[in-house]
Design a protein around this motif. Sequence first.
Motif, PDB file in Angstrom:
ATOM      1  N   GLN A  99       4.542 -13.095  -6.007  1.00  0.00           N
ATOM      2  CA  GLN A  99       4.978 -11.801  -5.454  1.00  0.00           C
ATOM      3  C   GLN A  99       4.189 -10.642  -6.076  1.00  0.00           C
ATOM      4  O   GLN A  99       3.847  -9.676  -5.380  1.00  0.00           O
ATOM      5  CB  GLN A  99       6.477 -11.595  -5.685  1.00  0.00           C
ATOM      6  N   ILE A 100       3.929 -10.743  -7.353  1.00  0.00           N
ATOM      7  CA  ILE A 100       3.159  -9.672  -8.018  1.00  0.00           C
ATOM      8  C   ILE A 100       1.739  -9.634  -7.460  1.00  0.00           C
ATOM      9  O   ILE A 100       1.201  -8.561  -7.157  1.00  0.00           O
ATOM     10  CB  ILE A 100       3.187  -9.867  -9.544  1.00  0.00           C
ATOM     11  N   ASP A 101       1.143 -10.806  -7.270  1.00  0.00           N
ATOM     12  CA  ASP A 101      -0.196 -10.865  -6.660  1.00  0.00           C
ATOM     13  C   ASP A 101      -0.173 -10.289  -5.246  1.00  0.00           C
ATOM     14  O   ASP A 101      -1.088  -9.556  -4.843  1.00  0.00           O
ATOM     15  CB  ASP A 101      -0.699 -12.314  -6.597  1.00  0.00           C
TER      16      ASP A 101
ATOM     17  N   ASP B  75      -1.498  -6.381  -1.123  1.00  0.00           N
ATOM     18  CA  ASP B  75      -1.012  -5.785   0.123  1.00  0.00           C
ATOM     19  C   ASP B  75      -0.439  -4.382  -0.041  1.00  0.00           C
ATOM     20  O   ASP B  75      -0.324  -3.638   0.933  1.00  0.00           O
ATOM     21  CB  ASP B  75       0.081  -6.676   0.731  1.00  0.00           C
ATOM     22  N   GLY B  76       0.025  -4.039  -1.241  1.00  0.00           N
ATOM     23  CA  GLY B  76       0.620  -2.729  -1.461  1.00  0.00           C
ATOM     24  C   GLY B  76       2.074  -2.632  -1.064  1.00  0.00           C
ATOM     25  O   GLY B  76       2.658  -1.545  -1.071  1.00  0.00           O
TER      26      GLY B  76
ATOM     27  N   ALA C 282       3.684   1.016  -2.637  1.00  0.00           N
ATOM     28  CA  ALA C 282       2.942   1.848  -3.581  1.00  0.00           C
ATOM     29  C   ALA C 282       2.727   3.243  -2.995  1.00  0.00           C
ATOM     30  O   ALA C 282       2.961   3.490  -1.815  1.00  0.00           O
ATOM     31  CB  ALA C 282       1.597   1.188  -3.904  1.00  0.00           C
ATOM     32  N   GLY C 283       2.276   4.154  -3.835  1.00  0.00           N
ATOM     33  CA  GLY C 283       2.137   5.555  -3.447  1.00  0.00           C
ATOM     34  C   GLY C 283       1.162   5.795  -2.301  1.00  0.00           C
ATOM     35  O   GLY C 283       1.299   6.765  -1.564  1.00  0.00           O
TER      36      GLY C 283
ATOM     37  N   SER D 272      -3.656  -0.859   2.530  1.00  0.00           N
ATOM     38  CA  SER D 272      -3.959   0.577   2.653  1.00  0.00           C
ATOM     39  C   SER D 272      -3.813   1.309   1.323  1.00  0.00           C
ATOM     40  O   SER D 272      -4.383   2.391   1.144  1.00  0.00           O
ATOM     41  CB  SER D 272      -3.067   1.226   3.719  1.00  0.00           C
ATOM     42  N   HIS D 273      -3.069   0.727   0.367  1.00  0.00           N
ATOM     43  CA  HIS D 273      -2.878   1.378  -0.935  1.00  0.00           C
ATOM     44  C   HIS D 273      -4.165   1.406  -1.750  1.00  0.00           C
ATOM     45  O   HIS D 273      -4.261   2.135  -2.721  1.00  0.00           O
ATOM     46  CB  HIS D 273      -1.796   0.648  -1.729  1.00  0.00           C
TER      47      HIS D 273
END
Length: 258
Positions: free
Chosen positions: A20-22, A27-28, A210-211, A167-168
């Motif tokens: 999940q972290i990967d 993917d963001g 993510a932002g 996109s992140h």
Amino acid sequence: MSHTLPQSSASVTLELSARQIDDFRRDGYLSLDALTDAAEIADLLADCDALFAQPSGFRAGDRLELSGRAAGPALPQIVNPERYAPRLVQGAAYRNAQALAQRLLGPECVPTGNHAILKPARTGAETPWHQDEAYWDPRCDHDAISVWLALQPVTVDNGCMQFVPGSHRGPVLPHELIDADAHGLRLRDPFASSQVIACALPAGGATVHAGRTLHYAGANKTAAPRRALVFGFGRAPIPRATPHDYPWQRPEWYAAGH
Ligand code: NI
């Protein structure tokens, strides 16, 4: 994907897997089946509905209309909802959100602000494509996430979250105000919709983004309201030598986050 939530209170302890972290780094965003259990979701939903039914008593700026069109579809949002309903950040949902933020951002990350969003039945407007960082202080670099908790099942029809994977890793793209009197931003230019992933969730499920992850949520076309709680976390912003140029911003946003 399991759609059955554990029934015992605070029974969900979330641990992100290495996979999940990967996935998040690539993917963001992440989609999670259960941030908390059904009992806590019932409490959070009751608190949110009470807040949105409350006609007054909010501090200036804590109750916003994102779409800004007085006669158009409504998109009410309450910033800092835990000021008015402390239980929103006292249970397993918030604890798990904080734990996963620490896994993704590092143990020193801090809360950056929460909000509650209502999409009223049939009239709830779409949340246009945007990147959260477009709202943030352009004088700094940011490393922050939002945890978006579904308080009832969500699908494309009532406005589940949708993302553009990867996109992140790009820049903050040009944005514009949704409307002259709005508090919401939208991406200025179109992009290929074939890249979009929609994240349907059960009640109590959550997405994390993510932002800079491009995201969107459609209008609520169903007969029931759609409510979501968003918990923000981030590392300390790092001042930039050269600020970004975000001409769409209003100065009062610089310190507020999104
Ligand atoms: Ni957003």
